[in-house]
Design a protein around this motif. Structure first.
Motif, PDB file in Angstrom:
ATOM      1  N   THR A 163       5.348  17.313  -4.475  1.00 36.98           N
ATOM      2  CA  THR A 163       4.414  17.500  -3.375  1.00 36.98           C
ATOM      3  C   THR A 163       4.469  16.294  -2.444  1.00 36.98           C
ATOM      4  O   THR A 163       5.022  15.257  -2.798  1.00 36.98           O
ATOM      5  CB  THR A 163       2.966  17.698  -3.881  1.00 36.98           C
ATOM      6  OG1 THR A 163       2.132  18.105  -2.793  1.00 36.98           O
ATOM      7  CG2 THR A 163       2.414  16.441  -4.511  1.00 36.98           C
ATOM      8  N   SER A 164       3.878  16.454  -1.275  1.00 33.66           N
ATOM      9  CA  SER A 164       3.636  15.340  -0.364  1.00 33.66           C
ATOM     10  C   SER A 164       2.137  15.084  -0.370  1.00 33.66           C
ATOM     11  O   SER A 164       1.344  16.030  -0.349  1.00 33.66           O
ATOM     12  CB  SER A 164       4.097  15.667   1.055  1.00 33.66           C
ATOM     13  OG  SER A 164       5.494  15.807   1.082  1.00 33.66           O
ATOM     14  N   VAL A 165       1.760  13.820  -0.411  1.00 34.04           N
ATOM     15  CA  VAL A 165       0.348  13.444  -0.505  1.00 34.04           C
ATOM     16  C   VAL A 165      -0.037  12.670   0.748  1.00 34.04           C
ATOM     17  O   VAL A 165       0.697  11.790   1.198  1.00 34.04           O
ATOM     18  CB  VAL A 165       0.094  12.577  -1.758  1.00 34.04           C
ATOM     19  CG1 VAL A 165      -1.371  12.185  -1.845  1.00 34.04           C
ATOM     20  CG2 VAL A 165       0.533  13.307  -3.009  1.00 34.04           C
ATOM     21  N   SER A 166      -1.184  13.011   1.306  1.00 32.33           N
ATOM     22  CA  SER A 166      -1.749  12.287   2.433  1.00 32.33           C
ATOM     23  C   SER A 166      -3.184  11.939   2.068  1.00 32.33           C
ATOM     24  O   SER A 166      -3.954  12.815   1.682  1.00 32.33           O
ATOM     25  CB  SER A 166      -1.719  13.155   3.687  1.00 32.33           C
ATOM     26  OG  SER A 166      -2.366  12.505   4.754  1.00 32.33           O
ATOM     27  N   MET A 167      -3.533  10.654   2.159  1.00 26.83           N
ATOM     28  CA  MET A 167      -4.888  10.210   1.837  1.00 26.83           C
ATOM     29  C   MET A 167      -5.421   9.371   2.989  1.00 26.83           C
ATOM     30  O   MET A 167      -4.698   8.562   3.562  1.00 26.83           O
ATOM     31  CB  MET A 167      -4.891   9.382   0.553  1.00 26.83           C
ATOM     32  CG  MET A 167      -4.445  10.162  -0.661  1.00 26.83           C
ATOM     33  SD  MET A 167      -4.331   9.139  -2.130  1.00 26.83           S
ATOM     34  CE  MET A 167      -6.052   8.848  -2.436  1.00 26.83           C
ATOM     35  N   TYR A 196     -13.247  -0.244   8.232  1.00 24.19           N
ATOM     36  CA  TYR A 196     -11.804  -0.205   8.068  1.00 24.19           C
ATOM     37  C   TYR A 196     -11.345   1.233   7.868  1.00 24.19           C
ATOM     38  O   TYR A 196     -11.951   1.987   7.131  1.00 24.19           O
ATOM     39  CB  TYR A 196     -11.378  -1.064   6.866  1.00 24.19           C
ATOM     40  CG  TYR A 196     -11.781  -2.504   7.041  1.00 24.19           C
ATOM     41  CD1 TYR A 196     -10.967  -3.378   7.738  1.00 24.19           C
ATOM     42  CD2 TYR A 196     -12.987  -2.978   6.539  1.00 24.19           C
ATOM     43  CE1 TYR A 196     -11.328  -4.695   7.918  1.00 24.19           C
ATOM     44  CE2 TYR A 196     -13.361  -4.292   6.722  1.00 24.19           C
ATOM     45  CZ  TYR A 196     -12.537  -5.152   7.407  1.00 24.19           C
ATOM     46  OH  TYR A 196     -12.899  -6.456   7.595  1.00 24.19           O
ATOM     47  N   ARG A 197     -10.281   1.582   8.551  1.00 22.77           N
ATOM     48  CA  ARG A 197      -9.718   2.921   8.448  1.00 22.77           C
ATOM     49  C   ARG A 197      -8.308   2.780   7.882  1.00 22.77           C
ATOM     50  O   ARG A 197      -7.545   1.900   8.288  1.00 22.77           O
ATOM     51  CB  ARG A 197      -9.668   3.579   9.815  1.00 22.77           C
ATOM     52  CG  ARG A 197      -9.008   4.948   9.794  1.00 22.77           C
ATOM     53  CD  ARG A 197      -8.978   5.585  11.170  1.00 22.77           C
ATOM     54  NE  ARG A 197     -10.297   5.852  11.701  1.00 22.77           N
ATOM     55  CZ  ARG A 197     -11.053   6.893  11.371  1.00 22.77           C
ATOM     56  NH1 ARG A 197     -10.637   7.750  10.484  1.00 22.77           N
ATOM     57  NH2 ARG A 197     -12.227   7.074  11.921  1.00 22.77           N
ATOM     58  N   GLY A 198      -7.979   3.662   6.949  1.00 22.78           N
ATOM     59  CA  GLY A 198      -6.643   3.632   6.372  1.00 22.78           C
ATOM     60  C   GLY A 198      -6.114   5.032   6.116  1.00 22.78           C
ATOM     61  O   GLY A 198      -6.874   5.978   5.900  1.00 22.78           O
ATOM     62  N   LYS A 199      -4.801   5.144   6.181  1.00 29.30           N
ATOM     63  CA  LYS A 199      -4.143   6.423   5.902  1.00 29.30           C
ATOM     64  C   LYS A 199      -2.815   6.120   5.216  1.00 29.30           C
ATOM     65  O   LYS A 199      -2.082   5.236   5.645  1.00 29.30           O
ATOM     66  CB  LYS A 199      -3.901   7.208   7.184  1.00 29.30           C
ATOM     67  CG  LYS A 199      -3.318   8.582   6.942  1.00 29.30           C
ATOM     68  CD  LYS A 199      -3.251   9.392   8.209  1.00 29.30           C
ATOM     69  CE  LYS A 199      -2.768  10.798   7.889  1.00 29.30           C
ATOM     70  NZ  LYS A 199      -2.762  11.650   9.074  1.00 29.30           N
ATOM     71  N   VAL A 200      -2.524   6.848   4.144  1.00 26.10           N
ATOM     72  CA  VAL A 200      -1.295   6.660   3.380  1.00 26.10           C
ATOM     73  C   VAL A 200      -0.636   8.017   3.192  1.00 26.10           C
ATOM     74  O   VAL A 200      -1.305   9.003   2.866  1.00 26.10           O
ATOM     75  CB  VAL A 200      -1.592   6.024   1.995  1.00 26.10           C
ATOM     76  CG1 VAL A 200      -0.337   5.893   1.173  1.00 26.10           C
ATOM     77  CG2 VAL A 200      -2.274   4.687   2.160  1.00 26.10           C
ATOM     78  N   ASN A 201       0.684   8.069   3.403  1.00 23.33           N
ATOM     79  CA  ASN A 201       1.472   9.282   3.181  1.00 23.33           C
ATOM     80  C   ASN A 201       2.630   8.947   2.250  1.00 23.33           C
ATOM     81  O   ASN A 201       3.278   7.906   2.427  1.00 23.33           O
ATOM     82  CB  ASN A 201       2.054   9.814   4.496  1.00 23.33           C
ATOM     83  CG  ASN A 201       0.987  10.253   5.451  1.00 23.33           C
ATOM     84  OD1 ASN A 201       0.131  11.039   5.106  1.00 23.33           O
ATOM     85  ND2 ASN A 201       1.027   9.731   6.662  1.00 23.33           N
ATOM     86  N   PHE A 202       2.883   9.801   1.272  1.00 26.45           N
ATOM     87  CA  PHE A 202       4.030   9.617   0.391  1.00 26.45           C
ATOM     88  C   PHE A 202       4.355  10.933  -0.298  1.00 26.45           C
ATOM     89  O   PHE A 202       3.549  11.853  -0.334  1.00 26.45           O
ATOM     90  CB  PHE A 202       3.790   8.511  -0.649  1.00 26.45           C
ATOM     91  CG  PHE A 202       2.621   8.772  -1.566  1.00 26.45           C
ATOM     92  CD1 PHE A 202       2.812   9.373  -2.806  1.00 26.45           C
ATOM     93  CD2 PHE A 202       1.338   8.427  -1.200  1.00 26.45           C
ATOM     94  CE1 PHE A 202       1.752   9.612  -3.654  1.00 26.45           C
ATOM     95  CE2 PHE A 202       0.265   8.662  -2.043  1.00 26.45           C
ATOM     96  CZ  PHE A 202       0.475   9.252  -3.274  1.00 26.45           C
TER      97      PHE A 202
END
Length: 149
Positions: A80-84, A38-44
């Motif tokens: 900040t902006s977070v990308s995980m 499983y691949r996931g990406k979250v931006n906030f």
């Protein structure tokens, strides 16, 4: 989403997130569950502000459309902006050193984009008051929980 904590002396901290976007996908469609990855990406974006509440009751629902600056004196902030995203097993990245074995590693990469921290000299006193107030409240709550169990 906005979370606010306020002391009786009007020292406040406001934690606010911006729009959240998330992408998730399944890779590998073998017959066994071992073949699925499983691949996931979250931006906030996230902002934390320390300051003083200038108006009582400004946390009412109708205030959601109001500008926070109208009711809050900011003394310090972090934004900040977070990308995980996760790395699949065996996948390489510029963040992993050459020659480092990754076949058994599950890795989550976190990026902070344009982190900004600003603090005025006036922020130290309200920060200490807020910390002491909520530290004392936490101890009381923990004692109550121990008495119940």
């Amino acid at each position: 989403v906005q979370l606010t904590a306020t002391t009786p002396s009007s020292a406040s901290i406001v934690l606010r997130t911006g729009a959240v976007s998330a992408d998730f996908a399944q890779q590998g469609y073998g017959s066994g569950s071992q073949d699925r990855q499983y691949r996931g990406k979250v931006n906030f974006s996230v902002t934390a502000r320390l300051g003083n509440s200038l108006q009582t009751g400004f946390f009412k629902e109708e205030a959601e459309t109001d500008n926070i600056e109208d009711h809050f004196q900011t003394l310090a902030y972090f934004t900040t902006s977070v990308s995980m995203q996760n790395m699949l097993k065996g996948e390489s990245s510029a963040h992993i050193k050459p020659g480092e074995k990754t076949s058994n590693l599950s890795t989550i990469l976190a990026n902070l984009t344009s982190p900004r921290l600003w603090c005025s000299a006036k922020a130290i006193d309200p920060a200490l008051r807020l910390w002491l107030n909520y530290q004392a409240a936490l101890k009381v709550w923990q004692q109550q929980q121990q008495q119940q169990h």
